[in-house]
Each structure stands twice: as C-alpha cells, then as structure tokens.
Design an enzyme around this catalytic site. Structure first.
Site, PDB file in Angstrom:
ATOM      1  N   GLU A 108       0.903  -1.166  -0.028  1.00  0.00           N
ATOM      2  CA  GLU A 108       0.015  -0.172  -0.101  1.00  0.00           C
ATOM      3  C   GLU A 108       1.070   1.366  -0.159  1.00  0.00           C
ATOM      4  OE1 GLU A 108      -4.380   0.004   1.599  1.00  0.00           O
ATOM      5  OE2 GLU A 108      -2.923   0.967   3.074  1.00  0.00           O
TER       6      GLU A 108
ATOM      7  N   HIS B 215       7.503 -27.770   1.863  1.00  0.00           N
ATOM      8  CA  HIS B 215       6.608 -28.643   1.348  1.00  0.00           C
ATOM      9  C   HIS B 215       5.424 -28.088   0.696  1.00  0.00           C
ATOM     10  CE1 HIS B 215       8.796 -31.209   3.863  1.00  0.00           C
ATOM     11  NE2 HIS B 215       8.965 -30.264   4.638  1.00  0.00           N
TER      12      HIS B 215
ATOM     13  N   LYS C 259     -13.374   1.494  -3.639  1.00  0.00           N
ATOM     14  CA  LYS C 259     -14.580   1.702  -2.526  1.00  0.00           C
ATOM     15  C   LYS C 259     -15.759   2.565  -3.459  1.00  0.00           C
ATOM     16  CE  LYS C 259     -11.704   2.152   1.350  1.00  0.00           C
ATOM     17  NZ  LYS C 259     -11.095   3.228   2.283  1.00  0.00           N
TER      18      LYS C 259
HETATM   19  O1  LIG Z   1      -8.843   2.470   9.993  1.00  0.00           O
HETATM   20  P1  LIG Z   1      -9.660   2.787   8.671  1.00  0.00           P
HETATM   21  O2  LIG Z   1     -10.059   4.248   8.440  1.00  0.00           O
HETATM   22  O3  LIG Z   1     -10.884   1.913   9.064  1.00  0.00           O
HETATM   23  O4  LIG Z   1      -9.205   2.220   7.738  1.00  0.00           O
HETATM   24  C1  LIG Z   1      -8.672   0.691   7.341  1.00  0.00           C
HETATM   25  C2  LIG Z   1      -7.896   0.513   6.066  1.00  0.00           C
HETATM   26  O5  LIG Z   1      -8.783   1.164   4.895  1.00  0.00           O
HETATM   27  C3  LIG Z   1      -8.444   1.499   3.622  1.00  0.00           C
HETATM   28  O6  LIG Z   1      -8.500   0.457   2.938  1.00  0.00           O
HETATM   29  C4  LIG Z   1      -6.850   1.927   3.394  1.00  0.00           C
HETATM   30  O7  LIG Z   1      -6.376   1.833   2.238  1.00  0.00           O
HETATM   31  C5  LIG Z   1      -5.810   1.353   4.597  1.00  0.00           C
HETATM   32  O8  LIG Z   1      -4.919   1.955   4.511  1.00  0.00           O
HETATM   33  C6  LIG Z   1      -6.643   1.315   5.983  1.00  0.00           C
HETATM   34  O9  LIG Z   1      -5.861   0.718   7.086  1.00  0.00           O
END
Ligand SMILES: O=P(O)(O)OC[C@H]1O[C@H](O)[C@H](O)[C@@H](O)[C@@H]1O
Length: 528
Positions: A322, A351, A455
């Site tokens: 990331e 294995h 998203k």
């Molecule tokens: O901690 P949050 O805001 O719920 O984010 C959880 C995750 O969400 C996203 O996918 C980001 O790309 C991550 O970097 C992050 O760790």
C-alpha cells in the site's frame, strides 16, 4: 564465487546491532560495488528526506499530513510539546484502562471480569494487532482476542457463534482511523445486534479507537461507550501498530507494550544513522532496489522460520504494497511502482511452493527471518545430538544455499528470539525500510489513492441494487435483465445487474430468477 569469497562477502556486508542482538545479511544479493556507488546520491537524499519527515515535514503532501509514527516510541522527538503530551497521555490511558480491566475495576454488568476481546477493524486497523497477537500473546492470556476483519456474514457468524456464551463478558473494540470504513461499520452493527439479542446493553461493552470527531468517535461519545482512544491524524493505518490501535489489544492480552516500544525506539535510532552500511533499513532498501531494478520487478517472499511469525508476511503485505504500489511518482510521472509481497513460514513452505522458488520462474527474492532461540527450556533429541530446532535451522540454511546456487537471491534477518522487544524492532525496521525505498523511487509512501477507486465502485453497485429492487417492485411482473436495466435508468449496466439479482436470489431476498442459469441473457426476474 567460491566458498571463501562468499564468506568474505558475508563478513563485508554483515550488519550487527549489539543492543538488539540483531543481524542483517544481504550478502546473497548479487549487487556489486558499482551498483552501491551509483545509488549513493539517492541514499544521501533519502537520509535527508527522512530526517525532515521525522521533524514534522508534510511528508504526505496531497493529504497535507505529517508522518509521525516514529514519535510514538520516542515522544521527545514530537515536533511540539502538545503532541508529545498527547502521546504520553494516550499511553498512560491505555495502561490505566488495561490495568482496570485486568483487575475487574472495569467490568461487564453481569460478570466479575471481561474474559474476551473482540476487535473489529480492517487493513491497518487489523493486521498489526493480528500479527502481534500471533507472535506474542501468552499461551493463556488474561483476555482472549478475536477478530472480525471483513464484511463476510459467514465469517461474522463464526466469531459470534464461538463467543455466544461469553458475549456478556466480551469487550468489543471497534478500530477505524477514518471512522467511516463500511466493512468495520457493518461488523460493529452486526455485533451490536448480537448484544441486543441477548439483552445486553452494547455501549457498556464497547470501546472505539478512532480519529477525533470521526463518525465512529461521535457515535461512541453520543452513546456513552465505555471508552474511546485516539488515533492521531499523523499516524497512517499501516504504521499504526505502535499507536493505540496495536497497543491496546496487545496490552489487554498481557503483552508488554513498553518493551515493544523500547525495541522499536532502539531500531529507530539504528535506522536513523545516515550511513548505508551502518543502517539496516537502508541496507534492506538497497537490497530491494537491487532485486527489482528499482521498479519492483521481483516479488518479496518473506519466510519466517518460526510459527509465531506466521502473520508477518501478511502484515508486511499492506505496509509494503500500500505504501509503494503507486501509479505516479512525486513529480506526477506515471511509474507504476511497487513490490509484491507474499509468504507464509519455513520450513512449512518447503513442502508447498519452494519447489517453484528453487526451479521455476525466477521472479522473486526471499527474505528469511531467522530466530536464534529455538524455545524456552531444553529440547529433546530427535536423532542423536539433533533437535527439532536444529532441523529448522538446517532447513533454513539449506534452502538459502540451494536458492543461491540457482541464482535466486536472498536476504536473511536474524533476531535472537520472538519477544516484545524484537517484534517492536522488526516493525520499526520495515517501516523505515519502506520509507527509504519510497524516497529512493520518489513515491509518496503515505497515501493510498488507488484504494478509493475500488470503494467508489462498490458504492455505485449498492446504489444500482436499490434502483433494481425498486424497478422490480414497481413492475409487479417478471422482467428481463434488459428491461430492468432500462427501468433502473442504467441501460449499459446489464452485467452488474445480472450479478446483483443472482446474489439476491441466492440469499432468498427480494427476487426470484426464472430460466436457464447457463443462458443469463434469457433469464427473467420477479420480485418476491
Ligand atoms: O482504519 P480505517 O480508517 O478503518 O481504515 C482501514 C483501512 O482502510 C483503507 O483500505 C486504507 O487503504 C487502509 O490504509 C486502512 O488501513
């Protein structure tokens, strides 16, 4: 290279840190002196950039954020007195809260003490706590830790079923920096319902770890949850293990978090030295750069020879991929950077997939993680003079040698034992190596714009689902996929609509499908 020359190369490149008892060996990466000399100017710049970052530069320019995870283990380095105080106070709160939970001063309404912790979070809000729990939790921890790290209903059911008799003594920690991650919200809502179904008042069991004023923060405060802990703006999700995100779950399991922080602080000091050969994180970044030509052409296979480090590769996957997997560099040029990371554990992998590593496509380099101490206490002999640990050690050496003989490069990281000090150090080592590598290839290692696209696409599918259901309900008769698409105002979205109705039908929700599944275009769909 003959054995004597290799031994010399080993000694020439061996890094050892006395305080940590830590070794790094990059001798089995086949770079030469000219390569190192050519990279030297980039390293000089990276050392300077890293120093600026630690002083509070806006190292994440497009999000306008400082990058401060280093301050967590050495608050004196925080750029303002206010930030320092905040770090120190948060740690104090974590310890005080943990102590009260362990003693029963903070307890659930219907039991003497909390027995379990259920952590809900995803990505950086899950991977660190999962790795550390697997690495360091005592065999019989004061509280057993469970995770919901997905929006998979069956996965959620499994955890809740296992916990159903102890829900009334289970502390729920919802972890989300943004406070708005849908998977985490879903998990929290499902868990909340499970509490309600048992007549338990969820806020009396609930804690939030989140950014100030996030929607989760507001919810926790308005419902008067048991506690909230801050997740600071200047700590990124994938570097949050040594913030409240990782420290609270670890402390609740009885893991010594101060020692974890100490180990990280010691490694931070070692990786701050602006000299390639004296800096293990810079040496790692050099090896990565060499392996993949500065373009991630080879994958990083992480093989810890220790069961408790099983989740290290999964943790590193997010930290590395990331951070480094970026379309554009800091000048806006399209570069498609990154390094793919995978791994499991040795010798188990021998294995499974080591066959390909030894003989197949040579698109990787290996990182062996070696732990010198086999176990607490003595070992039985499985053969005269030989223990299980000797086997493990021999298998590591043998695999390293066999790979090298076949022109497959490897790095070996050696730690004395798996304990809070060394795990803290490992986390700090890789955080810094990723930072250096990011500077070497000129990408912003602290944002993740690509995640947003997925998203948004998911959100548009859910919007479309609402339109589809509405169209079917209004119609009152079976419709073809094409007709649904037209009525839903999305005539070019037939395939997504097909997938939506197939999923709804499989769950006996809202719709029924008629016709031959092998010919999706002929299907008709009716509202239930
Ligand atoms: O901690 P949050 O805001 O719920 O984010 C959880 C995750 O969400 C996203 O996918 C980001 O790309 C991550 O970097 C992050 O760790």
């Amino acid at each position: 290279m003959d054995a004597a020359a290799l031994w010399q190369r080993y000694q020439d490149w061996l890094y050892y840190h006395e305080g940590l008892g830590f070794y790094l060996d990059i001798s089995r990466m086949r770079f030469d002196d000219a390569f190192v000399a050519a990279l030297q100017p980039k390293f000089e710049r990276a050392f300077r950039d890293m120093a600026e970052l630690e002083k509070g530069a806006l190292a994440n320019p497009d999000e306008n954020r400082m990058v401060g995870h280093y301050w967590l283990r050495d608050p004196d380095l925080a750029p303002t007195a206010e930030l320092k105080q905040d770090i120190v106070e948060t740690l104090g709160q974590i310890e005080a809260f943990t102590q009260k939970v362990h003693s029963g001063a903070i307890r659930p309404p219907q039991a003497e003490k909390f027995t379990d912790v259920l952590s809900i979070g995803i990505g950086g809000s899950a991977l660190g706590p999962q790795f550390v729990a697997a690495a360091l939790a005592p065999d019989f921890p004061p509280l057993n830790l469970h995770f919901i790290d997905n929006t998979d209903p069956a996965g959620i059911d499994r955890v809740l079923t296992q916990l159903q008799d102890r829900l009334s003594s289970t502390l729920v920690i919802t972890i989300s920096k943004s406070g708005g991650t849908p998977e985490t919200r879903n998990g929290m809502l499902e868990v909340q319902k499970a509490y309600n179904d048992q007549g338990l008042n969820f806020p009396q069991y609930a804690i939030a770890i989140t950014g100030q004023d996030s929607s989760l923060d507001k919810l926790a405060k308005s419902e008067e949850w048991l506690a909230t802990f801050p997740m600071h703006d200047w700590v990124g999700g994938r570097t949050s293990e040594l913030s409240s995100v990782g420290l609270l779950p670890a402390a609740l399991q009885g893991i010594d978090i101060r020692t974890m922080l100490e180990g990280a602080k010691e490694m931070d000091a070692a990786t701050r030295i602006p000299n390639l050969k004296s800096n293990p994180a810079a040496l790692l970044a050099l090896a990565w750069y060499y392996a993949g030509n500065g373009r991630g052409e080879k994958d990083m296979v992480v093989l810890p020879y220790k069961d408790s480090l099983l989740l290290f590769s999964r943790y590193l996957q997010q930290l590395v991929m990331e951070s480094l997997g970026k379309e554009k560099d800091l000048n806006g040029q399209v570069v498609h950077q990154g390094i793919a990371v995978y791994g499991n554990k040795g010798s188990t992998d021998q294995h499974a997939y080591v066959q390909q590593l030894r003989e197949g496509v040579a698109n990787f380099f290996v990182t062996f993680i070696e732990v010198l101490r086999d176990r607490q206490g003595p070992s039985v002999e499985v053969e005269p003079g030989v223990t299980s640990g000797d086997y493990l050690s021999g298998l590591l050496q043998g695999t390293r040698r066999a790979l090298y003989e076949n022109q497959r490069d490897s790095i070996t990281v050696t730690i004395p034992q798996v304990d809070p000090y060394n795990v803290g150090a490992l986390i700090a080592l890789y955080e810094r190596a990723v930072g250096f590598y990011g500077f070497l290839v000129n990408v912003n290692a602290y944002h993740q714009p690509g995640v947003e696209a997925g998203k948004k696409a998911a959100a548009s599918v859910l919007d479309l689902q609402k339109q589809v259901v509405k169209a079917l309900q209004q119609s009152g008769q079976p419709l073809s996929l094409q007709a649904i698409a037209e009525k839903a105002g999305a005539p070019d979205q037939i395939e997504p609509i097909y997938k939506i109705v197939r999923h709804l039908a499989a769950n006996q929700r809202t719709v029924t499908l008629h016709g031959n599944p092998a010919q999706p275009n002929q299907l008709t769909v009716s509202a239930l």
